[in-house]
Design a protein around this motif. Structure first.
Motif, PDB file in Angstrom:
ATOM      1  N   TRP A 157     100.348  63.110  23.183  1.00 59.15           N
ATOM      2  CA  TRP A 157      98.953  63.298  22.806  1.00 59.15           C
ATOM      3  C   TRP A 157      98.419  61.995  22.220  1.00 59.15           C
ATOM      4  O   TRP A 157      99.086  61.347  21.414  1.00 59.15           O
ATOM      5  CB  TRP A 157      98.804  64.402  21.751  1.00 59.15           C
ATOM      6  CG  TRP A 157      99.065  65.784  22.240  1.00 59.15           C
ATOM      7  CD1 TRP A 157      98.168  66.642  22.845  1.00 59.15           C
ATOM      8  CD2 TRP A 157     100.295  66.520  22.162  1.00 59.15           C
ATOM      9  NE1 TRP A 157      98.771  67.833  23.143  1.00 59.15           N
ATOM     10  CE2 TRP A 157     100.085  67.795  22.738  1.00 59.15           C
ATOM     11  CE3 TRP A 157     101.566  66.228  21.663  1.00 59.15           C
ATOM     12  CZ2 TRP A 157     101.082  68.759  22.815  1.00 59.15           C
ATOM     13  CZ3 TRP A 157     102.563  67.172  21.744  1.00 59.15           C
ATOM     14  CH2 TRP A 157     102.318  68.428  22.320  1.00 59.15           C
ATOM     15  N   PHE A 158      97.210  61.607  22.649  1.00 56.01           N
ATOM     16  CA  PHE A 158      96.584  60.385  22.164  1.00 56.01           C
ATOM     17  C   PHE A 158      95.209  60.700  21.611  1.00 56.01           C
ATOM     18  O   PHE A 158      94.446  61.490  22.188  1.00 56.01           O
ATOM     19  CB  PHE A 158      96.444  59.360  23.295  1.00 56.01           C
ATOM     20  CG  PHE A 158      95.583  58.169  22.934  1.00 56.01           C
ATOM     21  CD1 PHE A 158      96.070  57.188  22.074  1.00 56.01           C
ATOM     22  CD2 PHE A 158      94.303  58.034  23.451  1.00 56.01           C
ATOM     23  CE1 PHE A 158      95.279  56.094  21.739  1.00 56.01           C
ATOM     24  CE2 PHE A 158      93.513  56.938  23.123  1.00 56.01           C
ATOM     25  CZ  PHE A 158      94.003  55.960  22.268  1.00 56.01           C
ATOM     26  N   ASN A 168      95.996  50.491  19.412  1.00 59.99           N
ATOM     27  CA  ASN A 168      96.691  51.609  20.061  1.00 59.99           C
ATOM     28  C   ASN A 168      98.169  51.560  19.685  1.00 59.99           C
ATOM     29  O   ASN A 168      98.828  50.536  19.876  1.00 59.99           O
ATOM     30  CB  ASN A 168      96.545  51.524  21.581  1.00 59.99           C
ATOM     31  CG  ASN A 168      95.150  51.878  22.056  1.00 59.99           C
ATOM     32  OD1 ASN A 168      94.313  52.353  21.286  1.00 59.99           O
ATOM     33  ND2 ASN A 168      94.891  51.658  23.335  1.00 59.99           N
ATOM     34  N   THR A 172      93.837  63.228  24.399  1.00 62.37           N
ATOM     35  CA  THR A 172      94.277  62.864  25.746  1.00 62.37           C
ATOM     36  C   THR A 172      95.738  63.255  25.895  1.00 62.37           C
ATOM     37  O   THR A 172      96.581  62.856  25.092  1.00 62.37           O
ATOM     38  CB  THR A 172      94.113  61.356  25.983  1.00 62.37           C
ATOM     39  OG1 THR A 172      92.744  61.004  25.816  1.00 62.37           O
ATOM     40  CG2 THR A 172      94.574  60.978  27.382  1.00 62.37           C
ATOM     41  N   ARG A 173      96.040  64.021  26.924  1.00 55.81           N
ATOM     42  CA  ARG A 173      97.406  64.518  27.143  1.00 55.81           C
ATOM     43  C   ARG A 173      98.179  63.549  28.043  1.00 55.81           C
ATOM     44  O   ARG A 173      97.608  62.963  28.970  1.00 55.81           O
ATOM     45  CB  ARG A 173      97.326  65.901  27.808  1.00 55.81           C
ATOM     46  CG  ARG A 173      98.633  66.665  27.823  1.00 55.81           C
ATOM     47  CD  ARG A 173      99.019  67.158  26.434  1.00 55.81           C
ATOM     48  NE  ARG A 173     100.117  68.126  26.519  1.00 55.81           N
ATOM     49  CZ  ARG A 173     101.403  67.792  26.418  1.00 55.81           C
ATOM     50  NH1 ARG A 173     101.754  66.539  26.261  1.00 55.81           N
ATOM     51  NH2 ARG A 173     102.331  68.731  26.486  1.00 55.81           N
ATOM     52  N   ASP A 174      99.464  63.376  27.761  1.00 54.06           N
ATOM     53  CA  ASP A 174     100.363  62.542  28.569  1.00 54.06           C
ATOM     54  C   ASP A 174      99.756  61.163  28.818  1.00 54.06           C
ATOM     55  O   ASP A 174      99.444  60.776  29.936  1.00 54.06           O
ATOM     56  CB  ASP A 174     100.680  63.248  29.892  1.00 54.06           C
ATOM     57  CG  ASP A 174     101.447  64.544  29.667  1.00 54.06           C
ATOM     58  OD1 ASP A 174     102.260  64.607  28.725  1.00 54.06           O
ATOM     59  OD2 ASP A 174     101.224  65.510  30.427  1.00 54.06           O
ATOM     60  N   TRP A 175      99.639  60.428  27.728  1.00 52.54           N
ATOM     61  CA  TRP A 175      98.957  59.135  27.704  1.00 52.54           C
ATOM     62  C   TRP A 175      99.953  57.995  27.850  1.00 52.54           C
ATOM     63  O   TRP A 175     100.894  57.863  27.072  1.00 52.54           O
ATOM     64  CB  TRP A 175      98.203  59.010  26.384  1.00 52.54           C
ATOM     65  CG  TRP A 175      97.563  57.686  26.096  1.00 52.54           C
ATOM     66  CD1 TRP A 175      96.392  57.204  26.613  1.00 52.54           C
ATOM     67  CD2 TRP A 175      98.048  56.682  25.194  1.00 52.54           C
ATOM     68  NE1 TRP A 175      96.116  55.952  26.088  1.00 52.54           N
ATOM     69  CE2 TRP A 175      97.122  55.619  25.211  1.00 52.54           C
ATOM     70  CE3 TRP A 175      99.167  56.584  24.370  1.00 52.54           C
ATOM     71  CZ2 TRP A 175      97.282  54.473  24.443  1.00 52.54           C
ATOM     72  CZ3 TRP A 175      99.333  55.439  23.602  1.00 52.54           C
ATOM     73  CH2 TRP A 175      98.397  54.400  23.644  1.00 52.54           C
ATOM     74  N   THR A 176      99.777  57.178  28.881  1.00 49.32           N
ATOM     75  CA  THR A 176     100.581  55.970  29.042  1.00 49.32           C
ATOM     76  C   THR A 176      99.975  54.853  28.210  1.00 49.32           C
ATOM     77  O   THR A 176      98.759  54.601  28.269  1.00 49.32           O
ATOM     78  CB  THR A 176     100.646  55.556  30.518  1.00 49.32           C
ATOM     79  OG1 THR A 176     101.315  56.590  31.262  1.00 49.32           O
ATOM     80  CG2 THR A 176     101.417  54.250  30.682  1.00 49.32           C
ATOM     81  N   ASP A 231      91.705  58.743  20.292  1.00 48.53           N
ATOM     82  CA  ASP A 231      90.867  57.558  20.110  1.00 48.53           C
ATOM     83  C   ASP A 231      90.069  57.764  18.826  1.00 48.53           C
ATOM     84  O   ASP A 231      89.277  58.697  18.727  1.00 48.53           O
ATOM     85  CB  ASP A 231      89.927  57.402  21.308  1.00 48.53           C
ATOM     86  CG  ASP A 231      89.118  56.122  21.259  1.00 48.53           C
ATOM     87  OD1 ASP A 231      88.793  55.650  20.144  1.00 48.53           O
ATOM     88  OD2 ASP A 231      88.784  55.588  22.336  1.00 48.53           O
ATOM     89  N   GLY A 234     104.701  55.678  26.234  1.00 46.70           N
ATOM     90  CA  GLY A 234     103.591  56.617  26.251  1.00 46.70           C
ATOM     91  C   GLY A 234     103.760  57.668  25.176  1.00 46.70           C
ATOM     92  O   GLY A 234     104.722  57.651  24.399  1.00 46.70           O
TER      93      GLY A 234
END
Length: 295
Positions: A240-241, A182, A20-24, A243, A237
């Motif tokens: 890159w995220f 997280n 996931t790009r630009d993850w808050t 899971d 944030g």
């Protein structure tokens, strides 16, 4: 950005496109057993802070880079010199905190590059070094923007000056992961407007009066709590995220794909702690392509 064309096969572990790009930051429920680990660390894992000294004090600047170098032999490596040279080019002060054995002087090469220098004992991992630098900068350069990194990575391989303006949150990480809960991974992150309020808000993970000397305690008590604690006081944030239920640890399993997308670093553990992820010679070839000394 760049592309590594001459390394066959190394892209095949996992593409950064699955991240996931630009993850808050969104808090998540810690996995079962986390409370017990954290309670045990609180009761039995706390240790006095290592001996420390500010050897060259910072002055006021709008931007600082805080770099932690772990030097158990009291010497800098070619990888350290590569990083120091790149960081010294930046339009920012360079504050180096070195972990050294007792009665060991900071290597003179550090002073060749650094605008501020501190030393500490070998205990306490990177978080004890970050705490030293953070408190010193709050005193001497309040309001600065701060790029924080440790020597667990090769690089940087991109112009980090641009990273200050590109930071989207008050606390901006590079990779985030959901394992345990997280969290922002702590090898590199950016803090905006570092001041007394920020230092006090982050004190639960950058404590003054104690530290942790076991890797597991640092992970459970500091790294995986940093983003959640910070989020009560500032925006948080990551670029890159991952899971963990869907993808793997990004700085390992997406390492080469991330590099080709403009990621600044390569984890040293790919050659040591996690040599199973990529072929050893492929990683050495990547370093050569990046004009970095072999690891």
């Amino acid at each position: 950005m760049f592309s590594i064309f001459n390394v066959s096969g190394v892209e095949g572990v996992q593409s950064h496109d699955v991240l996931t790009r630009d993850w808050t930051f969104v808090p998540s429920k810690p996995w079962q057993g986390t409370f017990a680990h954290r309670l045990r660390a609180t009761i039995a894992g706390r240790r006095p802070p290592p001996e420390q000294a500010i050897l060259k004090r910072p002055n006021w600047r709008s931007r600082w880079v805080l770099y932690f170098a772990y030097l158990p032999q009291g010497k800098v490596t070619p990888a350290h010199l590569f990083t120091l040279e790149r960081l010294a080019r930046m339009d920012a002060g360079l504050f180096v905190v070195c972990a050294l054995p007792p009665n060991t002087a900071v290597p003179t090469a550090i002073y060749d590059y650094a605008d501020a220098v501190a030393s500490k004992g070998l205990g306490g991992f990177d978080f004890s070094a970050y705490a030293i630098g953070l408190r010193s900068l709050v005193e001497e350069s309040p309001g600065c923007n701060l790029f924080v990194m440790n020597d667990s990575v090769f690089g940087p391989f991109v112009d980090l000056d641009k990273e200050f303006s590109a930071a989207s949150w008050d606390l901006t990480g590079y990779t985030a992961y959901s394992l345990i809960e997280n969290h922002i991974q702590s090898y590199a992150f950016i803090l905006k407007n570092v001041n007394d309020r920020v230092e006090k808000a982050l004190r639960p993970v950058f404590p003054k009066r104690y530290t942790y000397d076991r890797y597991k305690d640092v992970v459970f008590q500091q790294e995986t709590r940093l983003a959640r604690i910070a989020s009560h006081h500032m925006s948080v944030g990551a670029k890159w995220f991952s899971d963990h239920r869907l993808t793997s640890e990004p700085s390992f399993f997406s390492a080469i794909s991330l590099l080709n997308s403009g990621f600044p670093f390569l984890k040293k553990s790919l050659l040591h702690r996690r040599p199973d992820v990529y072929d050893h010679e492929d990683i050495q070839h990547v370093l050569e392509e990046l004009a970095h000394p072999r690891g």
